[in-house]
Design an enzyme around this catalytic site. Structure first.
Site, PDB file in Angstrom:
ATOM      1  N   CYS A  72       0.799  -1.229   0.000  1.00 55.19           N
ATOM      2  CA  CYS A  72       0.000   0.000   0.000  1.00 55.19           C
ATOM      3  C   CYS A  72       0.830   1.276   0.000  1.00 55.19           C
ATOM      4  O   CYS A  72       0.508   2.221  -0.729  1.00 55.19           O
ATOM      5  CB  CYS A  72      -1.002   0.005   1.145  1.00 55.19           C
ATOM      6  SG  CYS A  72      -0.290   0.092   2.819  1.00 55.19           S
ATOM      7  N   HIS A 111      -2.444   1.183   7.150  1.00 54.45           N
ATOM      8  CA  HIS A 111      -2.737   1.135   5.712  1.00 54.45           C
ATOM      9  C   HIS A 111      -2.811   2.549   5.153  1.00 54.45           C
ATOM     10  O   HIS A 111      -3.386   3.444   5.773  1.00 54.45           O
ATOM     11  CB  HIS A 111      -4.065   0.411   5.469  1.00 54.45           C
ATOM     12  CG  HIS A 111      -4.404   0.269   4.023  1.00 54.45           C
ATOM     13  ND1 HIS A 111      -3.652  -0.500   3.157  1.00 54.45           N
ATOM     14  CD2 HIS A 111      -5.404   0.804   3.294  1.00 54.45           C
ATOM     15  CE1 HIS A 111      -4.191  -0.425   1.942  1.00 54.45           C
ATOM     16  NE2 HIS A 111      -5.251   0.360   2.002  1.00 54.45           N
ATOM     17  N   ASP A 126      -8.083   3.251  -3.685  1.00 59.30           N
ATOM     18  CA  ASP A 126      -7.071   2.362  -3.117  1.00 59.30           C
ATOM     19  C   ASP A 126      -6.605   1.409  -4.202  1.00 59.30           C
ATOM     20  O   ASP A 126      -7.410   0.695  -4.794  1.00 59.30           O
ATOM     21  CB  ASP A 126      -7.690   1.588  -1.943  1.00 59.30           C
ATOM     22  CG  ASP A 126      -6.662   0.896  -1.064  1.00 59.30           C
ATOM     23  OD1 ASP A 126      -5.498   0.738  -1.504  1.00 59.30           O
ATOM     24  OD2 ASP A 126      -7.031   0.507   0.047  1.00 59.30           O
TER      25      ASP A 126
END
Length: 175
Positions: A72, A111, A126
């Site tokens: 991420c 995250h 995302d």
């Protein structure tokens, strides 16, 4: 991450664009879908106990020039830099990973994802959440079920906290 990419043309070509597209919701949808299809989520460096540099040139080199994937902090930071380069109003935000956690768990914010505002509406974007990554922008300020090319998603709100859920095998699962 700096809003400047060294090789934006290479990144755009990898996502199927010959030139810079306009910063619209349709563009955001296309870029997110293509990024998740073209650049994989992978944590091989971590598994091999290799360093994972997060400076912009290292991320760009690994993901664009070396043909690797990332996690991420790499994937969403590079994507955020692309969005800034294209003129999107976007910023990085931190989130908690709830997948696999007990209902009452409050894990650390580990995250990284992107919050993009397009035409006055806020969207969660995302490209770095592994197999459950949303493949389309999700409107933040609605609890309605939102379709994506894969699973349906919804975002529920509890006070100032939001929970992203995906419908898997008929059940809503917290992400």
């Amino acid at each position: 991450m700096s809003a400047t990419l060294t090789d934006v043309a290479l990144y755009l070509r990898r996502l199927g664009h010959d030139q810079s597209p306009a910063p619209t919701l349709a563009t955001l949808r296309t870029l997110q879908a293509r990024h998740t299809a073209a650049i994989p989520f992978e944590t091989l460096s971590t598994l091999l106990r290799l360093p994972v540099p997060l400076d912009p040139p290292s991320i760009e080199r690994k993901l664009l020039h070396d043909g690797r994937g990332g996690y991420c902090y790499e994937l969403n930071r590079l994507f955020l830099a692309l969005l800034h380069t294209l003129g999107f109003d976007a910023r990085a935000i931190a989130a908690r990973v709830l997948m696999g956690e007990a209902e009452d768990a409050v894990p650390a914010r580990t995250h990284l994802l992107v919050l993009a505002t397009v035409d006055g509406e806020r969207h969660i974007v995302d490209v770095g959440f592994g197999g459950m990554v949303p493949t389309a922008p999700l409107r933040l300020d609605t609890e309605a079920v939102q379709s994506t090319p894969h699973e349906p998603y919804r975002i529920t709100r509890h006070g100032d906290q939001y929970t992203l859920q995906a419908q898997v095998a008929g059940q809503w699962r917290r992400l």
